[in-house]
Design a protein around this motif. Structure first.
Motif, PDB file in Angstrom:
ATOM      1  N   PRO A  44     160.579  25.619  57.766  1.00  0.00           N
ATOM      2  CA  PRO A  44     161.577  26.673  57.971  1.00  0.00           C
ATOM      3  C   PRO A  44     162.990  26.119  57.907  1.00  0.00           C
ATOM      4  CG  PRO A  44     159.791  26.897  59.556  1.00  0.00           C
ATOM      5  CD  PRO A  44     159.550  25.617  58.828  1.00  0.00           C
ATOM      6  N   VAL A  45     163.889  26.850  57.259  1.00  0.00           N
ATOM      7  CA  VAL A  45     165.256  26.366  57.034  1.00  0.00           C
ATOM      8  C   VAL A  45     166.197  26.981  58.064  1.00  0.00           C
ATOM      9  CG1 VAL A  45     167.165  26.244  55.394  1.00  0.00           C
ATOM     10  CG2 VAL A  45     164.810  26.088  54.577  1.00  0.00           C
ATOM     11  N   THR A  46     167.069  26.144  58.605  1.00  0.00           N
ATOM     12  CA  THR A  46     168.056  26.605  59.579  1.00  0.00           C
ATOM     13  C   THR A  46     169.476  26.524  59.053  1.00  0.00           C
ATOM     14  OG1 THR A  46     168.187  24.387  60.536  1.00  0.00           O
ATOM     15  CG2 THR A  46     166.592  25.915  61.511  1.00  0.00           C
ATOM     16  N   SER A  47     169.754  25.657  58.058  1.00  0.00           N
ATOM     17  CA  SER A  47     171.123  25.499  57.570  1.00  0.00           C
ATOM     18  C   SER A  47     171.135  24.910  56.173  1.00  0.00           C
ATOM     19  CB  SER A  47     171.934  24.606  58.519  1.00  0.00           C
ATOM     20  OG  SER A  47     171.330  23.337  58.639  1.00  0.00           O
ATOM     21  N   LEU A  48     172.230  25.184  55.457  1.00  0.00           N
ATOM     22  CA  LEU A  48     172.464  24.663  54.111  1.00  0.00           C
ATOM     23  C   LEU A  48     173.898  24.168  54.002  1.00  0.00           C
ATOM     24  CD1 LEU A  48     170.932  27.433  51.780  1.00  0.00           C
ATOM     25  CD2 LEU A  48     169.871  25.253  52.373  1.00  0.00           C
ATOM     26  N   ALA A  49     174.103  23.161  53.149  1.00  0.00           N
ATOM     27  CA  ALA A  49     175.456  22.719  52.798  1.00  0.00           C
ATOM     28  C   ALA A  49     175.406  22.136  51.401  1.00  0.00           C
ATOM     29  CB  ALA A  49     175.979  21.681  53.793  1.00  0.00           C
ATOM     30  N   MET A  95     167.738  16.196  51.501  1.00  0.00           N
ATOM     31  CA  MET A  95     168.820  16.245  50.527  1.00  0.00           C
ATOM     32  C   MET A  95     168.200  16.483  49.155  1.00  0.00           C
ATOM     33  SD  MET A  95     172.142  16.095  50.353  1.00  0.00           S
ATOM     34  CE  MET A  95     172.707  15.074  51.744  1.00  0.00           C
ATOM     35  N   LEU A  96     168.561  17.614  48.535  1.00  0.00           N
ATOM     36  CA  LEU A  96     168.029  17.968  47.224  1.00  0.00           C
ATOM     37  C   LEU A  96     169.067  17.644  46.159  1.00  0.00           C
ATOM     38  CD1 LEU A  96     166.174  19.580  49.168  1.00  0.00           C
ATOM     39  CD2 LEU A  96     166.168  21.430  47.498  1.00  0.00           C
ATOM     40  N   ASP A  97     168.653  16.909  45.129  1.00  0.00           N
ATOM     41  CA  ASP A  97     169.529  16.593  44.005  1.00  0.00           C
ATOM     42  C   ASP A  97     169.329  17.667  42.938  1.00  0.00           C
ATOM     43  OD1 ASP A  97     170.896  15.597  41.819  1.00  0.00           O
ATOM     44  OD2 ASP A  97     170.314  13.526  42.196  1.00  0.00           O
ATOM     45  N   LEU A  98     170.375  18.469  42.705  1.00  0.00           N
ATOM     46  CA  LEU A  98     170.291  19.602  41.781  1.00  0.00           C
ATOM     47  C   LEU A  98     170.825  19.276  40.396  1.00  0.00           C
ATOM     48  CD1 LEU A  98     171.642  22.423  44.148  1.00  0.00           C
ATOM     49  CD2 LEU A  98     169.288  21.618  43.901  1.00  0.00           C
ATOM     50  N   SER A  99     171.188  18.011  40.145  1.00  0.00           N
ATOM     51  CA  SER A  99     171.888  17.671  38.908  1.00  0.00           C
ATOM     52  C   SER A  99     170.976  17.646  37.688  1.00  0.00           C
ATOM     53  CB  SER A  99     172.583  16.318  39.050  1.00  0.00           C
ATOM     54  OG  SER A  99     171.632  15.298  39.345  1.00  0.00           O
ATOM     55  N   GLN A 124     170.525  22.647  64.051  1.00  0.00           N
ATOM     56  CA  GLN A 124     171.353  23.825  64.274  1.00  0.00           C
ATOM     57  C   GLN A 124     172.372  24.003  63.160  1.00  0.00           C
ATOM     58  OE1 GLN A 124     169.226  25.035  66.580  1.00  0.00           O
ATOM     59  NE2 GLN A 124     170.986  25.892  67.621  1.00  0.00           N
ATOM     60  N   SER A 125     172.918  22.907  62.662  1.00  0.00           N
ATOM     61  CA  SER A 125     173.849  22.971  61.536  1.00  0.00           C
ATOM     62  C   SER A 125     173.846  21.633  60.814  1.00  0.00           C
ATOM     63  CB  SER A 125     175.272  23.316  61.997  1.00  0.00           C
ATOM     64  OG  SER A 125     175.850  22.237  62.710  1.00  0.00           O
ATOM     65  N   ALA A 126     174.215  21.667  59.539  1.00  0.00           N
ATOM     66  CA  ALA A 126     174.290  20.465  58.703  1.00  0.00           C
ATOM     67  C   ALA A 126     175.519  20.597  57.814  1.00  0.00           C
ATOM     68  CB  ALA A 126     173.026  20.323  57.859  1.00  0.00           C
ATOM     69  N   ARG A 127     176.392  19.588  57.851  1.00  0.00           N
ATOM     70  CA  ARG A 127     177.633  19.625  57.077  1.00  0.00           C
ATOM     71  C   ARG A 127     177.913  18.253  56.475  1.00  0.00           C
ATOM     72  NH1 ARG A 127     176.922  24.187  58.422  1.00  0.00           N
ATOM     73  NH2 ARG A 127     178.386  25.693  59.333  1.00  0.00           N
ATOM     74  N   PHE A 128     178.499  18.236  55.277  1.00  0.00           N
ATOM     75  CA  PHE A 128     178.978  16.983  54.707  1.00  0.00           C
ATOM     76  C   PHE A 128     180.236  16.562  55.456  1.00  0.00           C
ATOM     77  CE2 PHE A 128     176.304  18.443  51.254  1.00  0.00           C
ATOM     78  CZ  PHE A 128     175.751  17.257  50.772  1.00  0.00           C
ATOM     79  N   ALA A 129     180.438  15.241  55.585  1.00  0.00           N
ATOM     80  CA  ALA A 129     181.596  14.712  56.305  1.00  0.00           C
ATOM     81  C   ALA A 129     182.078  13.444  55.632  1.00  0.00           C
ATOM     82  CB  ALA A 129     181.235  14.419  57.765  1.00  0.00           C
ATOM     83  N   VAL A 177     169.739  20.370  53.409  1.00  0.00           N
ATOM     84  CA  VAL A 177     168.887  21.384  54.023  1.00  0.00           C
ATOM     85  C   VAL A 177     168.476  20.921  55.413  1.00  0.00           C
ATOM     86  CG1 VAL A 177     166.779  22.759  53.808  1.00  0.00           C
ATOM     87  CG2 VAL A 177     167.992  22.005  51.745  1.00  0.00           C
ATOM     88  N   GLY A 178     168.746  21.737  56.426  1.00  0.00           N
ATOM     89  CA  GLY A 178     168.291  21.463  57.786  1.00  0.00           C
ATOM     90  C   GLY A 178     167.067  22.300  58.109  1.00  0.00           C
ATOM     91  N   HIS A 179     166.142  21.724  58.884  1.00  0.00           N
ATOM     92  CA  HIS A 179     164.876  22.400  59.163  1.00  0.00           C
ATOM     93  C   HIS A 179     164.662  22.593  60.660  1.00  0.00           C
ATOM     94  CE1 HIS A 179     163.442  22.165  55.042  1.00  0.00           C
ATOM     95  NE2 HIS A 179     163.675  20.863  55.017  1.00  0.00           N
ATOM     96  N   SER A 180     163.718  23.480  60.984  1.00  0.00           N
ATOM     97  CA  SER A 180     163.158  23.559  62.324  1.00  0.00           C
ATOM     98  C   SER A 180     161.722  23.062  62.241  1.00  0.00           C
ATOM     99  CB  SER A 180     163.201  24.996  62.864  1.00  0.00           C
ATOM    100  OG  SER A 180     162.468  25.877  62.020  1.00  0.00           O
ATOM    101  N   PRO A 181     161.179  22.506  63.329  1.00  0.00           N
ATOM    102  CA  PRO A 181     159.864  21.860  63.256  1.00  0.00           C
ATOM    103  C   PRO A 181     158.725  22.856  63.104  1.00  0.00           C
ATOM    104  CG  PRO A 181     160.666  21.894  65.511  1.00  0.00           C
ATOM    105  CD  PRO A 181     161.793  22.397  64.669  1.00  0.00           C
ATOM    106  N   VAL A 182     157.651  22.367  62.533  1.00  0.00           N
ATOM    107  CA  VAL A 182     156.414  23.130  62.404  1.00  0.00           C
ATOM    108  C   VAL A 182     155.357  22.429  63.247  1.00  0.00           C
ATOM    109  CG1 VAL A 182     154.628  23.987  60.847  1.00  0.00           C
ATOM    110  CG2 VAL A 182     157.010  23.882  60.083  1.00  0.00           C
TER     111      VAL A 182
END
Length: 325
Positions: free
Chosen positions: A114-119, A144-148, A174-179, A129-134
């Motif tokens: 399950p996905v909780t956040s995207l950046a 981290m998905l490489d879309l190139s 809860q959240s995922a951001r590039f920094a 992609v941030g997840h919640s546990p199963v």
């Protein structure tokens, strides 16, 4: 349908009707701006997405398209840099890319939980992609998905590494951001208040933890951040300004902006904001010409959307634009 011993019974149709009444006002669960700030997506707890165009001069809002992203809640969304596509993610783990002009599905992307956040990285090559546990699985905490390329490659932050072991109490992102560019990311993790050891569950206090994930490192290390902030953390973002690093923490009924000391610890409260209802989603618009954020949108647990604009160095609410949503 009837009463037995003072108890009223209901059939499945009555229960479905009650559920529909309870869900009449869905939560705003996802907000995203395009890079140019002229498009806005709002997703809700019923899996619906609404795309709007924003006039640069008047800030008036015009509907573009709407679509059903999933049967479950839309938890996050990000626009690709060109603004012609948007990626959404839901609580059941579905990640999909959509055409912003028509709302048509373009492709589905891999996901492990399950996905909780995207950046999205600056150039749009990497999707965080941030997840919640199963329960009962070793699903990764973040990916981290490489879309190139034609084939999407994936790197993961597992539950257990040489630096941490979260297998007995898996966290939810809860959240995922590039920094600091695209090399590091900031993750906000929530650890639940119950864990099991063998057949005996043990109760522990729930907690939130902020930290960096160096996703390009072979060690996939998670480095905790020292933050002078307690309570719920629904979103966090780090940015570097002329006066040093800042950490924005959003959670519960407010937001807090903290400054870093010389050791890199976020110890000083710079500003704070409280809303009437719990903030469930937040989004910023970035103006590439001025290299600044000039528009902020918040969504709350009562289905309200509020738009704030930076005018002469002060944030002011644009009630007119929000009414059009």
């Amino acid at each position: 349908n009837g009463a037995q011993g003072g108890m009223v019974t209901a059939d499945n149709r009555d229960l479905d009707r009650i559920r529909r009444i309870k869900r009449r006002i869905p939560d705003v669960t996802a907000i995203a701006f395009s890079d140019s700030g002229d498009q806005l997506l709002i997703g809700n707890s019923q899996g619906l997405c609404f795309l709007f165009a924003i006039d640069a001069d008047t800030a008036s809002v015009r509907p573009i398209a709407n679509f059903v992203a999933d049967v479950s809640s839309v938890r996050a969304a990000v626009f690709l840099p060109a603004g012609d596509s948007v990626i959404t993610a839901s609580t059941d783990g579905q990640i999909a890319q959509w055409d912003t002009a028509t709302g048509q599905l373009q492709r589905r992307l891999p996901s492990s939980a399950p996905v909780t956040s995207l950046a999205l990285s600056t150039g749009g090559r990497q999707l965080l992609v941030g997840h919640s546990p199963v329960k009962g699985t070793a699903a990764p905490v973040a990916q981290m998905l490489d879309l190139s390329g034609d084939q999407v490659s994936v790197r993961s932050l597992p539950l257990s590494t040489a630096h941490h072991d979260w297998t007995t109490n898996p966290p939810s992102v809860q959240s995922a951001r590039f920094a600091g560019g695209d090399d590091n990311v900031v993750l906000s993790l929530f650890f639940p208040n119950q864990q099991s050891r063998g057949d005996k569950p043990t109760t522990r206090q729930s907690s939130y933890q902020l930290g960096y994930w160096d996703w390009q490192s072979d060690e996939t290390a998670f480095q905790p951040l020292s933050v002078a902030s307690r309570g719920e953390v629904s979103a966090a973002s780090v940015y570097d300004g002329p006066d040093g690093s800042r950490l924005l923490v959003v959670g519960g009924k407010g937001a807090r902006l903290l400054s870093a000391d010389r050791a890199g610890n976020f110890t000083r409260l710079t500003a704070s904001f409280r809303s009437a209802s719990a903030i469930t989603a937040i989004g910023f618009a970035y103006d590439p010409q001025t290299e600044s954020t000039n528009r902020l949108v918040t969504g709350d647990s009562e289905g309200n959307v509020r738009i704030w604009e930076l005018v002469d160095g002060r944030w002011r609410e644009n009630a007119g634009a929000a009414a059009q949503l």
